[in-house]
Design a protein around this motif. Structure first.
Motif, short mmCIF file in Angstrom:
data_model
loop_
_atom_site.label_atom_id
_atom_site.label_comp_id
_atom_site.label_asym_id
_atom_site.label_seq_id
_atom_site.Cartn_x
_atom_site.Cartn_y
_atom_site.Cartn_z
N ALA A 248 1.23 4.42 4.84
CA ALA A 248 0.36 3.25 5.01
C ALA A 248 0.69 2.20 3.97
O ALA A 248 0.73 1.00 4.27
N TYR A 249 0.95 2.63 2.73
CA TYR A 249 1.31 1.66 1.70
C TYR A 249 2.68 1.05 1.99
O TYR A 249 2.88 -0.15 1.78
N LEU A 250 3.60 1.85 2.50
CA LEU A 250 4.92 1.33 2.86
C LEU A 250 4.79 0.22 3.90
O LEU A 250 5.41 -0.85 3.78
N THR A 251 3.98 0.46 4.92
CA THR A 251 3.77 -0.56 5.95
C THR A 251 3.13 -1.80 5.35
O THR A 251 3.53 -2.94 5.67
N ARG A 252 2.13 -1.60 4.49
CA ARG A 252 1.47 -2.73 3.84
C ARG A 252 2.50 -3.58 3.08
O ARG A 252 2.53 -4.80 3.18
N TRP A 253 3.37 -2.90 2.30
CA TRP A 253 4.33 -3.65 1.49
C TRP A 253 5.38 -4.32 2.36
O TRP A 253 5.83 -5.43 2.05
N ARG A 254 5.79 -3.67 3.44
CA ARG A 254 6.74 -4.31 4.35
C ARG A 254 6.15 -5.59 4.94
O ARG A 254 6.82 -6.63 5.02
N THR A 257 5.91 -8.27 2.25
CA THR A 257 7.24 -8.83 2.00
C THR A 257 7.66 -9.76 3.13
O THR A 257 8.20 -10.85 2.88
N ALA A 258 7.40 -9.35 4.36
CA ALA A 258 7.75 -10.19 5.51
C ALA A 258 7.00 -11.52 5.46
O ALA A 258 7.58 -12.58 5.70
N ALA A 259 5.71 -11.46 5.15
CA ALA A 259 4.92 -12.70 5.09
C ALA A 259 5.46 -13.63 4.02
O ALA A 259 5.53 -14.86 4.23
N ALA A 273 13.25 -8.96 9.85
CA ALA A 273 13.02 -7.63 10.40
C ALA A 273 13.90 -6.59 9.71
O ALA A 273 13.43 -5.51 9.32
N ALA A 274 15.17 -6.91 9.51
CA ALA A 274 16.10 -5.97 8.88
C ALA A 274 15.70 -5.69 7.43
O ALA A 274 15.76 -4.54 6.97
N ARG A 275 15.27 -6.72 6.71
CA ARG A 275 14.91 -6.55 5.30
C ARG A 275 13.64 -5.73 5.12
O ARG A 275 13.38 -5.22 4.04
#
Length: 306
Positions: A248-254, A257-259, A273-275
């Motif tokens: 869940a934290y990984l998704t949050r950080w992804r 980062t994307a935002a 998307a790749a990053r």
């Protein structure tokens, strides 16, 4: 990690005001969008919360941090009536506004301001801080923070060539010094939450890995391998300290980062998307819209228009 967590919330440069009050004086500060701070450069005063929290006495070099920018009062004494005052015009290219108020009694001088942080999606490291905390820097406490405060005071008292570039950088760095000092103050044997997570020999390496490489296809097993714990033991420890499971934290950080990439760069969506660990633009867009309620392109346009 601290730097990255703060960068993920920043929405602009800090704004600051030099406040000079002579007793009797009281200044009511309305709520702001972000986190507020006060640094006592000279003299003494009180911070008076607008709830039932006791007033806080402040002396030279002291720093006060208001996590959510809630309204409060600064005054020479808690009983002094407070007024609302707008800063005077910024003059001579100064990055700091100024306000003067009060009578002809003892003088207090402060640097007051706020960091523009996105409180709609705060990083848990920031959202779990105390609402208001006080960092005395006298008697040798927090030498780095004290040094930054002294440098700020010197530049404001005696502006010279380059001060207009030095002062904003010092104010920007002050936020890191403030949060690091607070984290350092938490006893190692009783620290909880992020204060403990950043020191934990199992959880800290996993957080570092996630922050440094959010695009890696991390699993609980691969993160646990960095900690020397079993998958189950690592997941329990991570959840207790960070407040959510590793994935869940990984998704949050992804998504965070994307935002930031969408707000601050023009790289194509396929690269974003790749990053951030998504194998296709479609998968990324679906995850992003689920998190933010907007497609990535719409989010980028809205952020640029703000």
């Amino acid at each position: 990690m601290l730097t990255e967590a703060l960068a993920s919330m920043r929405t602009g440069s800090p704004s600051s005001v030099r406040t000079d009050g002579r007793a009797p004086w009281g200044l009511r500060l309305p709520p702001v969008a972000g986190a507020g701070f006060h640094v006592v450069l000279h003299g003494s005063c009180w911070l008076v919360p607008l709830d039932d929290t006791p007033p806080v006495p402040l002396g030279p070099g002291d720093v006060i941090f208001v996590r959510d920018g809630r309204g409060h009062v600064l005054a020479d004494h808690p009983s002094t009536p407070a007024e609302e005052a707008l800063p005077e015009q910024y003059s001579d290219g100064s990055p700091i506004g100024s306000v003067s108020l009060g009578g002809d009694g003892p003088r207090a001088s402060l640097l007051c301001g706020n960091y523009h942080l996105d409180q709609g999606r705060p990083h848990p490291l920031v959202s779990r801080l105390p609402a208001i905390f006080h960092l005395p820097t006298r008697h040798g406490r927090h030498p780095e923070l004290s040094a930054a405060v002294q440098l700020l005071g010197a530049e404001l008292d005696n502006p010279r060539i380059g001060s207009d570039g030095i002062v904003p950088s010092l104010i920007d760095s002050l936020l890191l010094y403030i949060l690091r000092a607070w984290l350092d103050d938490q006893p190692a044997d009783t620290a909880q939450g992020w204060a403990a997570a950043l020191r934990d020999t199992a959880v800290a390496p996993a957080l570092t890995a996630i922050h440094q490489a959010p695009g890696t296809q991390w699993t609980v097993e691969s993160l646990a391998a960095r900690s020397g714990l079993s998958r189950a033991a690592f997941a329990r420890r991570f959840n207790v300290l960070v407040g959510e499971p590793p994935m869940a934290y990984l998704t949050r950080w992804r998504m965070t980062t994307a935002a930031r990439l969408l707000r601050e760069s023009d790289i194509p969506l396929t690269a974003v998307a790749a990053r951030t660990g998504y194998g296709s633009e479609f998968a990324f867009a679906k995850a992003f819209k689920r998190e933010f309620g907007l497609a990535p392109g719409g989010y980028r346009r809205q952020a640029r228009a703000a």
